[in-house]
Scaffold this motif. Sequence first.
Motif, PDB file in Angstrom:
ATOM      1  N   GLN A  94       3.300 -12.702   7.275  1.00 26.92           N
ATOM      2  CA  GLN A  94       1.905 -13.003   6.952  1.00 26.92           C
ATOM      3  C   GLN A  94       1.146 -13.464   8.199  1.00 26.92           C
TER       4      GLN A  94
ATOM      5  N   ALA B  61       0.136 -10.429  10.264  1.00 29.05           N
ATOM      6  CA  ALA B  61      -1.004  -9.739   9.652  1.00 29.05           C
ATOM      7  C   ALA B  61      -2.284 -10.551   9.847  1.00 29.05           C
TER       8      ALA B  61
ATOM      9  N   TYR C 267      -2.694 -11.503  -1.232  1.00 28.45           N
ATOM     10  CA  TYR C 267      -1.937 -10.619  -0.355  1.00 28.45           C
ATOM     11  C   TYR C 267      -0.622 -10.280  -1.044  1.00 28.45           C
ATOM     12  N   TRP C 268      -0.035  -9.187  -0.622  1.00 22.80           N
ATOM     13  CA  TRP C 268       1.221  -8.733  -1.184  1.00 22.80           C
ATOM     14  C   TRP C 268       2.301  -8.941  -0.138  1.00 22.80           C
ATOM     15  N   HIS C 269       3.501  -9.239  -0.583  1.00 20.97           N
ATOM     16  CA  HIS C 269       4.589  -9.470   0.354  1.00 20.97           C
ATOM     17  C   HIS C 269       5.915  -9.215  -0.337  1.00 20.97           C
TER      18      HIS C 269
ATOM     19  N   ALA D 102      -0.913  -4.774   7.679  1.00 22.75           N
ATOM     20  CA  ALA D 102       0.409  -5.279   7.310  1.00 22.75           C
ATOM     21  C   ALA D 102       1.034  -5.942   8.525  1.00 22.75           C
TER      22      ALA D 102
ATOM     23  N   ILE E  37       6.610  -0.547  10.730  1.00 25.34           N
ATOM     24  CA  ILE E  37       6.097  -0.499   9.358  1.00 25.34           C
ATOM     25  C   ILE E  37       4.949   0.506   9.342  1.00 25.34           C
TER      26      ILE E  37
ATOM     27  N   ILE F 256       1.809   2.360   6.840  1.00 18.84           N
ATOM     28  CA  ILE F 256       0.986   2.280   5.629  1.00 18.84           C
ATOM     29  C   ILE F 256       0.398   3.660   5.391  1.00 18.84           C
TER      30      ILE F 256
ATOM     31  N   VAL G  75       3.737   0.988   1.496  1.00 16.26           N
ATOM     32  CA  VAL G  75       4.198   0.256   2.670  1.00 16.26           C
ATOM     33  C   VAL G  75       5.643   0.686   2.904  1.00 16.26           C
TER      34      VAL G  75
ATOM     35  N   TYR H 265       7.647  -8.067   4.729  1.00 15.02           N
ATOM     36  CA  TYR H 265       6.317  -7.577   5.082  1.00 15.02           C
ATOM     37  C   TYR H 265       5.277  -8.402   4.341  1.00 15.02           C
ATOM     38  N   ALA H 266       4.061  -8.357   4.839  1.00 19.13           N
ATOM     39  CA  ALA H 266       2.896  -8.929   4.151  1.00 19.13           C
ATOM     40  C   ALA H 266       1.760  -7.927   4.338  1.00 19.13           C
ATOM     41  N   LEU H 267       0.972  -7.694   3.286  1.00 15.17           N
ATOM     42  CA  LEU H 267      -0.143  -6.764   3.329  1.00 15.17           C
ATOM     43  C   LEU H 267      -1.389  -7.480   2.872  1.00 15.17           C
TER      44      LEU H 267
END
Length: 140
Positions: free
Chosen positions: A26, A29, A47-49, A74, A83, A85, A121, A133-135
């Motif tokens: 995170q 990102a 956020y997504w992770h 990300a 990574i 996307i 991702v 990961y974090a998006l």
Amino acid sequence: MNKLLFFTIAVTLITSAAQATTEEAQNRANRIAKALKKQNIQFREKYWHGLLKYKGSTTIKTTLKAGTQYVLVAGGCEDARDIDIIVYDENWNEVGRDTKVDAVPVVRVKPKWSGNFHIKVQMSNSTRNGAHYALIIGYK
């Protein structure tokens, strides 16, 4: 040392290690997002992770609005080497991608219509155990 105490310590150490790598992803990102904020891009709070296996992927479904410029960022933890996307519309037509070899991909898309979009991702390269990961999604 009794078994319950040993188990509690082990779970605490594992949880702390996982959180540290998620936080690191995170933070990576967010460093990119901080620079993009100077371009008047605002970021969603959500956020997504997660943890992706080596060569693994996840797909996130979200709503994007027509005419709005979106920036998807990300970040990976120290175990992430590459990574990617890829953004798809509701019909799974590709509308944007970042496949550079890095652990901080950035994709810009400006949908022609509002609807549900799919964000893939992909952990293209990492340690054998995978990586976190974090998006985050920005808009303008």
